[in-house]
Design a protein around this motif. Structure first.
Motif, PDB file in Angstrom:
ATOM      1  N   PRO A   1      74.468 130.792  21.685  1.00  0.00           N
ATOM      2  CA  PRO A   1      74.569 130.714  20.070  1.00  0.00           C
ATOM      3  C   PRO A   1      75.030 129.063  19.881  1.00  0.00           C
ATOM      4  O   PRO A   1      74.376 128.633  19.026  1.00  0.00           O
ATOM      5  CB  PRO A   1      75.934 131.544  19.902  1.00  0.00           C
ATOM      6  N   GLU A   2      75.525 128.419  20.836  1.00  0.00           N
ATOM      7  CA  GLU A   2      76.000 126.940  20.479  1.00  0.00           C
ATOM      8  C   GLU A   2      74.543 126.206  20.346  1.00  0.00           C
ATOM      9  O   GLU A   2      74.488 125.280  19.709  1.00  0.00           O
ATOM     10  CB  GLU A   2      76.879 126.480  21.677  1.00  0.00           C
ATOM     11  N   GLU A   3      73.660 126.485  21.260  1.00  0.00           N
ATOM     12  CA  GLU A   3      72.326 125.821  21.216  1.00  0.00           C
ATOM     13  C   GLU A   3      71.615 126.259  19.919  1.00  0.00           C
ATOM     14  O   GLU A   3      70.916 125.166  19.501  1.00  0.00           O
ATOM     15  CB  GLU A   3      71.556 126.356  22.477  1.00  0.00           C
ATOM     16  N   MET A   4      71.602 127.438  19.629  1.00  0.00           N
ATOM     17  CA  MET A   4      71.023 127.758  18.295  1.00  0.00           C
ATOM     18  C   MET A   4      71.802 126.879  17.018  1.00  0.00           C
ATOM     19  O   MET A   4      71.220 126.507  16.028  1.00  0.00           O
ATOM     20  CB  MET A   4      71.110 129.339  18.116  1.00  0.00           C
ATOM     21  N   TYR A   5      73.212 126.770  17.122  1.00  0.00           N
ATOM     22  CA  TYR A   5      73.728 125.915  16.092  1.00  0.00           C
ATOM     23  C   TYR A   5      73.463 124.473  16.117  1.00  0.00           C
ATOM     24  O   TYR A   5      73.072 124.024  15.073  1.00  0.00           O
ATOM     25  CB  TYR A   5      75.320 126.331  16.114  1.00  0.00           C
ATOM     26  N   ARG A   6      73.217 124.095  17.216  1.00  0.00           N
ATOM     27  CA  ARG A   6      72.877 122.676  17.138  1.00  0.00           C
ATOM     28  C   ARG A   6      71.560 122.344  16.880  1.00  0.00           C
ATOM     29  O   ARG A   6      71.199 121.422  15.982  1.00  0.00           O
ATOM     30  CB  ARG A   6      73.175 122.206  18.949  1.00  0.00           C
ATOM     31  N   ILE A   7      70.486 123.188  17.092  1.00  0.00           N
ATOM     32  CA  ILE A   7      69.293 122.746  16.790  1.00  0.00           C
ATOM     33  C   ILE A   7      69.085 123.154  15.104  1.00  0.00           C
ATOM     34  O   ILE A   7      68.567 122.525  14.159  1.00  0.00           O
ATOM     35  CB  ILE A   7      68.001 123.960  17.429  1.00  0.00           C
ATOM     36  N   THR A   8      69.654 124.248  14.666  1.00  0.00           N
ATOM     37  CA  THR A   8      69.902 124.352  13.107  1.00  0.00           C
ATOM     38  C   THR A   8      70.449 123.202  12.554  1.00  0.00           C
ATOM     39  O   THR A   8      70.124 122.697  11.519  1.00  0.00           O
ATOM     40  CB  THR A   8      70.592 125.566  12.840  1.00  0.00           C
ATOM     41  N   ALA A   9      71.778 122.651  12.871  1.00  0.00           N
ATOM     42  CA  ALA A   9      72.177 121.448  12.280  1.00  0.00           C
ATOM     43  C   ALA A   9      71.318 120.539  12.510  1.00  0.00           C
ATOM     44  O   ALA A   9      71.377 119.508  11.250  1.00  0.00           O
ATOM     45  CB  ALA A   9      73.683 121.228  13.078  1.00  0.00           C
ATOM     46  N   ALA A  10      70.477 120.159  13.288  1.00  0.00           N
ATOM     47  CA  ALA A  10      69.666 119.099  13.385  1.00  0.00           C
ATOM     48  C   ALA A  10      68.407 119.191  12.663  1.00  0.00           C
ATOM     49  O   ALA A  10      67.877 118.337  12.034  1.00  0.00           O
ATOM     50  CB  ALA A  10      69.000 118.784  15.072  1.00  0.00           C
ATOM     51  N   THR A  11      68.017 120.336  12.395  1.00  0.00           N
ATOM     52  CA  THR A  11      66.691 120.643  11.801  1.00  0.00           C
ATOM     53  C   THR A  11      66.840 120.790  10.177  1.00  0.00           C
ATOM     54  O   THR A  11      66.056 120.174   9.201  1.00  0.00           O
ATOM     55  CB  THR A  11      66.125 121.948  11.954  1.00  0.00           C
ATOM     56  N   CYS A  12      68.038 121.274   9.625  1.00  0.00           N
ATOM     57  CA  CYS A  12      68.196 121.476   8.175  1.00  0.00           C
ATOM     58  C   CYS A  12      68.107 120.145   7.283  1.00  0.00           C
ATOM     59  O   CYS A  12      67.456 120.091   6.286  1.00  0.00           O
ATOM     60  CB  CYS A  12      69.261 122.237   7.946  1.00  0.00           C
ATOM     61  N   PRO A  13      68.627 119.075   7.903  1.00  0.00           N
ATOM     62  CA  PRO A  13      68.442 117.826   7.065  1.00  0.00           C
ATOM     63  C   PRO A  13      66.931 117.345   6.852  1.00  0.00           C
ATOM     64  O   PRO A  13      66.942 116.521   5.994  1.00  0.00           O
ATOM     65  CB  PRO A  13      69.385 116.787   7.772  1.00  0.00           C
ATOM     66  N   ALA A  14      66.153 117.817   7.792  1.00  0.00           N
ATOM     67  CA  ALA A  14      64.681 117.509   7.742  1.00  0.00           C
ATOM     68  C   ALA A  14      63.893 118.296   6.868  1.00  0.00           C
ATOM     69  O   ALA A  14      62.710 117.667   6.501  1.00  0.00           O
ATOM     70  CB  ALA A  14      64.361 117.334   9.054  1.00  0.00           C
ATOM     71  N   LEU A  15      64.632 119.115   6.336  1.00  0.00           N
ATOM     72  CA  LEU A  15      63.763 120.159   5.560  1.00  0.00           C
ATOM     73  C   LEU A  15      64.209 119.693   3.997  1.00  0.00           C
ATOM     74  O   LEU A  15      65.162 119.250   3.838  1.00  0.00           O
ATOM     75  CB  LEU A  15      64.091 121.589   5.547  1.00  0.00           C
ATOM     76  N   PRO A  16      63.102 120.079   2.854  1.00  0.00           N
ATOM     77  CA  PRO A  16      63.429 119.855   1.531  1.00  0.00           C
ATOM     78  C   PRO A  16      64.798 120.274   0.863  1.00  0.00           C
ATOM     79  O   PRO A  16      64.899 121.631   1.208  1.00  0.00           O
ATOM     80  CB  PRO A  16      62.055 120.187   0.948  1.00  0.00           C
ATOM     81  N   GLU A  17      65.257 119.777   0.332  1.00  0.00           N
ATOM     82  CA  GLU A  17      66.672 120.286  -0.372  1.00  0.00           C
ATOM     83  C   GLU A  17      66.310 121.374  -1.336  1.00  0.00           C
ATOM     84  O   GLU A  17      67.280 122.170  -1.613  1.00  0.00           O
ATOM     85  CB  GLU A  17      67.371 119.107  -1.132  1.00  0.00           C
ATOM     86  N   ASN A  18      65.229 121.357  -2.157  1.00  0.00           N
ATOM     87  CA  ASN A  18      65.034 122.030  -3.095  1.00  0.00           C
ATOM     88  C   ASN A  18      63.934 123.245  -2.890  1.00  0.00           C
ATOM     89  O   ASN A  18      63.386 124.064  -3.550  1.00  0.00           O
ATOM     90  CB  ASN A  18      64.265 121.418  -4.245  1.00  0.00           C
ATOM     91  N   LYS A  19      63.891 123.712  -1.458  1.00  0.00           N
ATOM     92  CA  LYS A  19      63.344 124.671  -0.950  1.00  0.00           C
ATOM     93  C   LYS A  19      64.112 125.582   0.042  1.00  0.00           C
ATOM     94  O   LYS A  19      64.914 125.149   0.446  1.00  0.00           O
ATOM     95  CB  LYS A  19      62.234 124.251  -0.126  1.00  0.00           C
ATOM     96  N   PRO A  20      63.780 126.903  -0.214  1.00  0.00           N
ATOM     97  CA  PRO A  20      64.684 127.797   0.605  1.00  0.00           C
ATOM     98  C   PRO A  20      64.632 127.633   2.330  1.00  0.00           C
ATOM     99  O   PRO A  20      63.339 127.243   2.674  1.00  0.00           O
ATOM    100  CB  PRO A  20      64.490 129.130   0.325  1.00  0.00           C
ATOM    101  N   ARG A  21      65.568 127.937   2.948  1.00  0.00           N
ATOM    102  CA  ARG A  21      65.574 127.871   4.317  1.00  0.00           C
ATOM    103  C   ARG A  21      66.062 128.999   5.213  1.00  0.00           C
ATOM    104  O   ARG A  21      67.000 129.597   4.853  1.00  0.00           O
ATOM    105  CB  ARG A  21      66.700 126.546   4.893  1.00  0.00           C
ATOM    106  N   TYR A  22      65.099 129.679   6.018  1.00  0.00           N
ATOM    107  CA  TYR A  22      65.140 130.962   6.567  1.00  0.00           C
ATOM    108  C   TYR A  22      65.321 130.815   8.077  1.00  0.00           C
ATOM    109  O   TYR A  22      64.479 130.081   8.667  1.00  0.00           O
ATOM    110  CB  TYR A  22      63.996 131.479   6.170  1.00  0.00           C
ATOM    111  N   LEU A  23      66.514 131.310   8.531  1.00  0.00           N
ATOM    112  CA  LEU A  23      66.503 131.433  10.069  1.00  0.00           C
ATOM    113  C   LEU A  23      66.107 132.598  10.618  1.00  0.00           C
ATOM    114  O   LEU A  23      66.706 133.770  10.315  1.00  0.00           O
ATOM    115  CB  LEU A  23      68.021 131.044  10.376  1.00  0.00           C
TER     116      LEU A  23
END
Length: 373
Positions: free
Chosen positions: A223-245
């Motif tokens: 799980p810690e690896e998943m959280y790490r990757i999610t935290a790194a990825t989200c800032p690179a995605l548009p703020e005004n679009k939904p993000r789905y894991l």
């Protein structure tokens, strides 16, 4: 506008977001959880019961529906909404994960994937264009692009190849789309490599999809690896679009991922665990078959409005021990209700700028106080 994501509030001390995703079949409050209706049904639960749990959006599976009853049959029955009688939004996955899970009987090339049906062994050719064609026939509100999912861990060269192919396939899906009433979500790949995830997210963001998913996780990594990757990825995605894991997960995974910027989730866990006798509660999970519940007159949760909680734990245990089908049905409904309650509480905590303390309280109540997940 047919589809729009409105971001209402950002939590003061985390990356949690409170928003709403507007679709032709209604609004999806975010953060939100989508029950999985793989074959046009959330297993063991009627569509009215799904709605009563508080779900706003459900998920259907392109691979399974294409095999049975077939995309043309669904189309002639009026599409997934008419066939299932679910009048809210529906998301369909692309079949990419099923291709990954059938890796022993498939062959991947730049053109697409050739594999054999797990039902009758028939040869099936799934290209990005064909995936779009199937999903347009299904008539979902959101269609996922076809991506190349690989098992982890893997060589970096293999991760790069799958990521770059996923980007090319996303463009082919975008070019093949014909329905204005169906939004496509792109899928970020890149394994457990933060640099590759950010690169993939940035390239897909430049294509201006209506929404974005983080894929290729919850496939066995910590799980810690998943959280790490999610935290790194989200800032690179548009703020005004939904993000789905995609495909996540345990209740703790949902709120940990909300803290890192995710808006939408799906998972079979609430219904699959319910069928196997495990109930989620705010004080941890309950294995209802355990003998300790034989004479227990308490409900699973005293304040839960679901039909399972109108009965005692002793009665629910009896249903499972006796092999009565009502037991798995009731626990499935309870777990779906629990997941939706957690999401409602999550949204309220974000609005109050209290999500960090909410997260800590849940971790303590669920037995995760001393870990990252």
């Amino acid at each position: 506008m047919t589809f729009e994501f409105k971001l209402h509030h950002r939590d003061a001390s985390t990356s949690a977001r409170r928003g709403v995703f507007l679709t032709p079949h209604g609004d999806v409050q975010t953060p939100g959880f989508m029950p999985v209706g793989t074959q046009g049904t959330v297993k063991g639960v009627t569509i009215d019961q799904v709605a009563q749990t508080g779900a706003h959006m459900i998920l259907g599976n392109t691979y399974h529906l294409a095999l049975r009853p077939g995309a043309e049959t669904v189309r002639r029955l009026g599409g997934l909404h008419a066939m299932t009688r679910w009048d809210g939004p529906i998301l369909t996955d692309s079949g990419g994960f099923q291709v990954f899970s059938l890796k022993g009987i498939n062959k991947i090339s730049e053109e697409g994937v050739v594999f054999r049906s797990h039902i009758d062994g028939a040869l099936i050719d799934l290209t990005p264009e064909h995936s779009v064609e199937i999903q347009e026939a299904l008539g979902s509100d959101v269609a996922m692009v076809l991506d190349h999912v690989i098992a982890l861990p893997a060589l970096r060269s293999e991760v790069v190849e799958a990521m770059e192919r996923s980007i090319r396939w996303a463009k082919r899906c975008q070019d093949a789309a014909t329905r204005a009433d169906q939004a496509q979500f792109a899928i970020v790949q890149g394994g457990l490599d933060e640099e590759l995830r950010v690169q993939c997210a940035s390239e897909l963001a430049a294509m201006n999809f209506p929404g974005y998913a983080v894929g290729g996780l919850s496939v066995g990594e910590a799980p810690e690896e998943m959280y790490r990757i999610t935290a790194a990825t989200c800032p690179a995605l548009p703020e005004n679009k939904p993000r789905y894991l995609m495909g996540v997960g345990r209740p703790i995974d949902l709120i940990e991922s909300v803290a890192r910027g995710i808006d939408l989730f799906d998972c079979v866990m609430p219904t699959r665990n319910g069928r196997n006798g495990l109930a989620f509660t705010d004080t941890g999970h309950i294995k209802i078959r355990n003998a300790v519940h034989r004479y227990d007159t308490q409900p699973l949760e005293p304040d839960c409005p679901c039909p399972a909680c109108r009965h005692s734990r002793g009665y629910l245990r009896h249903l499972f021990v006796a092999g009565e089908m009502l037991g798995p049905i009731l626990l499935s409904i309870h777990n779906l209700t629990f997941y939706q309650r957690v999401m409602r509480e999550t949204r309220a905590a974000i609005e109050r700028d209290e999500f960090a303390s909410f997260l800590l309280a849940k971790k303590k109540a669920w037995g995760f106080a001393d870990s990252a997940g």
